[in-house]
Enzyme design. Structure first.
Site, PDB file in Angstrom:
ATOM      1  N   LYS A  98       0.861  -1.176   0.108  1.00 44.30           N
ATOM      2  CA  LYS A  98      -0.128  -0.279   0.025  1.00 44.30           C
ATOM      3  C   LYS A  98       0.747   1.283  -0.036  1.00 44.30           C
ATOM      4  CE  LYS A  98      -3.719  -2.468   1.985  1.00 44.30           C
ATOM      5  NZ  LYS A  98      -4.488  -2.811   3.312  1.00 44.30           N
TER       6      LYS A  98
ATOM      7  N   GLN B  33      -4.809  -1.908   9.506  1.00 47.23           N
ATOM      8  CA  GLN B  33      -5.016  -3.100   9.000  1.00 47.23           C
ATOM      9  C   GLN B  33      -5.431  -4.186   9.781  1.00 47.23           C
ATOM     10  OE1 GLN B  33      -3.422  -3.763   5.505  1.00 47.23           O
ATOM     11  NE2 GLN B  33      -4.167  -5.901   6.196  1.00 47.23           N
TER      12      GLN B  33
ATOM     13  N   ASP C 275     -11.094   2.209   3.495  1.00 49.44           N
ATOM     14  CA  ASP C 275     -11.512   0.767   3.404  1.00 49.44           C
ATOM     15  C   ASP C 275     -13.026   0.579   3.326  1.00 49.44           C
ATOM     16  OD1 ASP C 275      -9.290  -0.834   3.488  1.00 49.44           O
ATOM     17  OD2 ASP C 275      -9.002  -0.941   5.379  1.00 49.44           O
TER      18      ASP C 275
END
Ligand code: NAP
Length: 292
Positions: free
Chosen positions: A52, A96, A119
């Site tokens: 990322k 995460q 997200d």
């Protein structure tokens, strides 16, 4: 059979994003900033976050990586989430997953400002997606939709079978494939208790497999000309690799591919599109496209 090249498509989209960022910055606008919180040292999570950060560089974004050890407390993590919510320089951020067992993942997700939830996991974004309002759509389903569109694959009115009903892939994928403005398909969702899974697959025009069971979808489950999207990425031991493992999809590629009109490989299919969709969401966050 046509192979769907997620790696090339993602590279193209990242170049498009980078060009847009260049124009924004040239016009005096703010460079989008994505932050990532990483807890512990899980190999998979380390790799995802590293990729990322690399993708952020390719897109011309600013990125920040915030690390915590495995023993971080829930309160410490919540304090960092609040700090990121209040930081005007951060346009979007991710935590995460998975988090260590002593931390309530839902509590952390709920604490994220939905306007920065790139997200797309916060209930506000999930709910808005479900009723077709502008929002951050979670990265993997958005990446799959993008692949289907860019390869000109007809989805309207076709029968789509989704294997898996997780909150991050199966459920949002089903929502999107069902909705008129996205997939407009007739959708069936199968899971570990489905009694007619094989029969459903055999009738499907499009199969999206997201269960995490290597080689689960075999040739006898796929009709001639079907489109097969393989989301599965399970690490399986492979002594021939330097890392000692390889990523295996949910589809038995060698025997299924010859029957398909389109199929995604693993790796190089859905995976790169997931990260690229996170970049698209970050650009949208930077432009305040969905929320002021
Ligand atoms: P998950 O949360 O473990 O959910 C798996 C789903 O599959 C569940 O709904 C489960 O059913 C169902 N399932 C498991 N075994 C099954 C079986 N034998 N038959 C039918 N259904 C079965 O997994 P996830 O997070 O959605 O991820 C799925 C896979 O996609 C994993 O390999 C993951 O690594 C991969 N993934 C890849 C990307 C990417 O970017 N490429 C992104 C996300 C995930 P129940 O609900 O009944 O338990």
């Amino acid at each position: 059979m046509q192979l769907i090249d997620g790696k090339a498509t993602a590279a193209q989209i990242k170049a498009e994003i980078a060009e847009e960022v260049r124009q924004i910055v040239a016009g005096g606008g703010k460079r989008p900033h994505l932050a990532a919180i990483l807890v512990g040292h899980d190999g998979g999570s380390e790799t995802y976050v590293k990729n990322k950060v690399i993708a952020c560089e390719a897109c011309g974004f600013k990125s920040s990586l915030i690390r915590f050890e495995e023993d971080v407390t829930e309160d410490e993590l919540l304090a960092k989430v609040k700090e990121l919510n209040d930081d005007d320089d951060v346009d979007g951020y991710i935590v995460q997953l998975p988090l260590p067992k002593h931390i309530d993942e839902q509590k952390i997700i709920m604490a994220i400002d939905y306007r920065k939830d790139v997200d797309g996991f916060h209930p506000v974004n999930v709910g808005r997606m479900a009723i077709g309002l502008p929002c951050f759509i979670s990265a993997t389903p958005l990446g799959i939709l993008t692949l289907l569109r860019r390869y000109g694959i007809e989805t309207s009115g076709r029968k789509c079978v989704i294997l898996g009903r997780s909150n991050i892939v199966g459920k949002p994928m089903a929502q999107l494939m069902m909705q008129k403005q996205y997939g407009d398909s007739t959708v069936t969702v199968c899971h570990s208790h489905s009694k007619t899974l094989k029969e459903e697959c055999r009738e499907a025009d499009i199969i999206i497999a997201a269960i995490g069971r290597p080689d689960f979808v075999t040739a006898d489950m796929v009709k001639e000309g079907a489109v097969v999207i393989d989301v599965g990425t399970t690490r399986v031991t492979d002594a021939t690799r330097k890392s000692g493992f390889r990523l295996n999809g949910d589809v038995k590629f060698d025997e299924v591919a010859p029957k398909c009109s389109f199929i995604t490989p693993v790796p190089g299919g859905v995976g790169p599109m997931t990260i690229c969709s996170l970049m698209k969401n970050t650009l949208a966050a930077g432009k305040k496209e969905y929320y002021k």
